[in-house]
Design an enzyme around this catalytic site. Structure first.
Site: not given
Length: 354
Positions: A240, A325, A327
């Site tokens: 990001c 992202h 995750e």
């Protein structure tokens, strides 16, 4: 109590306060398209200085629990919804949405025509807004703020034992990034965003992770020489804001999207795997595609909706940089393999991205 949301385009939206507003708050107004995941959104440091609008008509129906925080506190300036559930209908809920926001003195505006509001943001673009008790607008321009300093750690902390040792540079990292690395057996040292390269060298890391975070990446231009040094020395994963900083540090150009990508259902094409992955995203800026021409980076990930760059890889160095992202939290885990690919370069010392 009635309150008013004034946006910089000149329009005003009224609603009812479900969490207190002492006078007024202002921030960049953005919208999130996910049906769930509001707890993770509220506590994501990337939303620092922003007013968040949830597009789903009912928010808060499963409450706030103790396990899904992405940081120790919420970072949004205000929350705008159509309807907020008065209770959290989940066995793990400790607070309702309104109770949680009241605890942190963050205003919650309900019964807003969020459909009309989001259409205005899509048309006029992301802009400044003010939430006020007055029906008279006084929205100013974009404030000269530096949100990264407010959310980055001020101390060096190490988590986990054994495994490869990674340094996570904290521009406002989400807890889930750290958890994703720890779950793969890593030892992770989290350092402040402005840690000098020499101090990172002294930690003797095997790899480097540049985290997500809030704000315009150009506000960190004074750190670009340090980032350039670090990514030349260590296998690097950038996420990001970290991705945008890698791009700027290597001479790429960033541009601001009209209304950004914020949601848990953004489709991304992986040119290596030749497949579409669903991703979680939260960003206003992207790397300008034309700035990659003639440079040693390949575009690996592309947003299916608008064709914007979602990730790049270096042809000769172990640098993997993604805009989304991997995750998740909230969102699907389709791209969790990014962490595994990164760790392969850490273990083997070779580029396996392309």
């Amino acid at each position: 109590m009635k309150a008013y949301l004034h946006v910089a385009s000149g329009k005003t939206f009224s609603g009812e306060l479900a969490a207190p507003l002492e006078e007024k708050v202002s921030g960049e107004i953005v919208f999130f398209t996910g049906m769930t995941g509001y707890q993770e959104v509220l506590t994501d440091p990337s939303y620092k200085n922003q007013i968040i609008v949830f597009t789903y008509p009912l928010i808060g129906n499963y409450g706030i629990n103790e396990n899904d925080f992405e940081s120790k506190r919420p970072h949004v300036e205000a929350v705008v919804v159509y309807e907020a559930s008065r209770e959290g209908f989940h066995y793990g809920a400790k607070y309702s949405l309104a109770e949680y926001l009241q605890h942190w003195n963050i205003p919650l505006l309900t019964h807003v025509d969020t459909r009309a509001l989001v259409k205005e943001i899509r048309t006029a673009g992301t802009m400044m807004a003010e939430l006020s008790l007055s029906p008279i607008s006084a929205v100013g321009g974009v404030e000269a703020v530096f949100p990264v300093r407010a959310v980055s750690t001020r101390t060096i902390e190490t988590y986990g034992e054994g495994g490869p040792h990674l340094v996570l540079v904290d521009f406002g990292y989400k807890k889930s990034i750290l958890q994703s690395l720890l779950a793969r057996g890593c030892r992770v040292t989290v350092v402040p965003h402005d840690t000098a390269p020499e101090a990172i060298d002294a930690l003797k890391p095997d790899g480097l992770v540049l985290s997500n975070g809030p704000g315009d990446p150009k506000q960190l231009r004074h750190q670009l020489p340090a980032i350039r040094q670090l990514i030349d020395r260590y296998p690097t994963l950038a996420i990001c804001l970290g991705h945008q900083l890698v791009a700027l540090a290597t001479g790429r150009i960033r541009k601001k999207l009209r209304f950004g990508h914020r949601g848990a259902n953004q489709p991304v094409w992986d040119a290596v795997k030749q497949n579409v992955m669903m991703t979680s995203q939260n960003h206003s800026y992207v790397v300008k595609e034309g700035s990659l021409v003639g440079k040693p980076f390949d575009i690996r990930f592309i947003n299916v909706n608008d064709g914007s760059v979602e990730g790049i890889v270096h042809r000769h160095k172990p640098i993997l940089s993604v805009q989304y992202h991997p995750e998740a939290h909230p969102g699907p885990h389709d791209t969790g393999y990014i962490f595994d690919e990164f760790l392969q370069t850490v273990f083997k010392g070779e580029n396996v991205y392309a």
